[in-house]
Design an enzyme around this catalytic site. Sequence first.
Site, PDB file in Angstrom:
ATOM      1  N   GLY A 109     -71.812 -30.976 -15.874  1.00 26.73           N
ATOM      2  CA  GLY A 109     -72.652 -32.003 -15.261  1.00 26.73           C
ATOM      3  C   GLY A 109     -71.791 -32.893 -14.386  1.00 26.73           C
ATOM      4  O   GLY A 109     -70.562 -32.909 -14.498  1.00 26.73           O
ATOM      5  N   THR A 118     -69.998 -36.259 -12.769  1.00 28.42           N
ATOM      6  CA  THR A 118     -69.332 -37.417 -13.361  1.00 28.42           C
ATOM      7  C   THR A 118     -70.380 -38.492 -13.644  1.00 28.42           C
ATOM      8  O   THR A 118     -71.234 -38.770 -12.800  1.00 28.42           O
ATOM      9  CB  THR A 118     -68.271 -37.982 -12.389  1.00 28.42           C
ATOM     10  OG1 THR A 118     -67.327 -36.941 -12.118  1.00 28.42           O
ATOM     11  CG2 THR A 118     -67.552 -39.175 -12.994  1.00 28.42           C
ATOM     12  N   GLY A 119     -70.332 -39.051 -14.859  1.00 32.41           N
ATOM     13  CA  GLY A 119     -71.294 -40.085 -15.224  1.00 32.41           C
ATOM     14  C   GLY A 119     -72.599 -39.563 -15.789  1.00 32.41           C
ATOM     15  O   GLY A 119     -73.528 -40.328 -16.039  1.00 32.41           O
ATOM     16  N   SER A 120     -72.662 -38.231 -16.023  1.00 32.98           N
ATOM     17  CA  SER A 120     -73.925 -37.645 -16.499  1.00 32.98           C
ATOM     18  C   SER A 120     -74.133 -37.802 -18.003  1.00 32.98           C
ATOM     19  O   SER A 120     -75.232 -37.558 -18.510  1.00 32.98           O
ATOM     20  CB  SER A 120     -73.987 -36.162 -16.126  1.00 32.98           C
ATOM     21  OG  SER A 120     -72.902 -35.454 -16.713  1.00 32.98           O
ATOM     22  N   GLY A 121     -73.070 -38.173 -18.729  1.00 32.00           N
ATOM     23  CA  GLY A 121     -73.198 -38.369 -20.177  1.00 32.00           C
ATOM     24  C   GLY A 121     -72.401 -37.393 -21.017  1.00 32.00           C
ATOM     25  O   GLY A 121     -72.506 -37.383 -22.244  1.00 32.00           O
ATOM     26  N   SER A 166     -69.041 -37.148 -21.736  1.00 31.64           N
ATOM     27  CA  SER A 166     -68.083 -37.751 -22.666  1.00 31.64           C
ATOM     28  C   SER A 166     -68.791 -38.538 -23.762  1.00 31.64           C
ATOM     29  O   SER A 166     -68.376 -38.516 -24.926  1.00 31.64           O
ATOM     30  CB  SER A 166     -67.099 -38.650 -21.910  1.00 31.64           C
ATOM     31  OG  SER A 166     -66.274 -37.876 -21.060  1.00 31.64           O
ATOM     32  N   GLU A 203     -61.873 -31.744 -20.259  1.00 33.81           N
ATOM     33  CA  GLU A 203     -61.076 -31.365 -19.082  1.00 33.81           C
ATOM     34  C   GLU A 203     -59.605 -31.128 -19.461  1.00 33.81           C
ATOM     35  O   GLU A 203     -58.685 -31.744 -18.906  1.00 33.81           O
ATOM     36  CB  GLU A 203     -61.157 -32.464 -18.010  1.00 33.81           C
ATOM     37  CG  GLU A 203     -62.548 -32.697 -17.457  1.00 33.81           C
ATOM     38  CD  GLU A 203     -62.957 -31.669 -16.419  1.00 33.81           C
ATOM     39  OE1 GLU A 203     -62.160 -30.788 -16.098  1.00 33.81           O
ATOM     40  OE2 GLU A 203     -64.089 -31.756 -15.934  1.00 33.81           O
TER      41      GLU A 203
END
Length: 286
Positions: free
Chosen positions: A40, A42-45, A47, A171
């Site tokens: 997804g 970056t910022g999609s949830g 992590s 990552e």
Amino acid sequence: MAITFEHVTHIYQPDGPLAYQGLTDVNFTIDEGSFTAIIGQTGSGKSTLVQHMNALLKPTKGIIKIGNRTITPETKNKHLKPLRQKVGMVFQFPEQQLFAETILDDISFGPQNFGMDETTAHKIALQMLELVHLPTSIAEKSPFDLSGGQMRRVAIAGVLASQPEVLILDEPTAGLDPRGHKELMDLFAQLNQEGTTIILISHQMEDVAQYAQQVLVMDQARLVRDDTPQVIFNDAEFLNKHNLLQPESTQFARELERKGFKFSSLPITEEQLVKQLLPQLGGSHG
């Protein structure tokens, strides 16, 4: 250890003016011993999602089942230490978490923190060095004398030393050269074959296609797809909608289709591409 999320929502700073949604009504199951990729933007949830898997975060709503343990918004932190031994997490750039004076002490810190005696912990630490393809002769060196790639291996060895049943990788190969990248991915594949459940966050679609059996796609704090790599990477419309790329082999196959080659299903790995291309190259396109 299987992992199941049932209607999991997470709100950061829920009672303040800066409250925002980290996860929204997420549902899925990851089977024990599987290799799952999470993709997804970056910022999609992504992590936020994995930090619920070893209870670094707890759900605002919903239920999480990890093995025989259930986590709810009411679960107390003191009950979570055994879970964190079972679920190891390798953060992005894990070498930044190194802290001990020697490599041996750094790797053996986790097991000792979970109650193992020093002698046994040191013995396991040496085994983990070999597992991540580093010589045991460096055990008494400072981790800060190593190259970046070696430091990352030490950090990963430190997580593996606690012998987790689930390994979460955020990552893990970012910034590594191609050789270092392949060696680490092969290590994770080996651990998976030996029974460790692997959960990989990655922007490298080639890795997702090559290693994962299940793919979770996150977008704007929601789980928008839970399927196999083959199905997801053959759905160009879905990928475009969520700003995701196909693996290079799939992109190449699409170019070849425009030139008259036929594919029963678009290949997502080099191996699949070669397998479907060879008969055609021997025929009319030879």
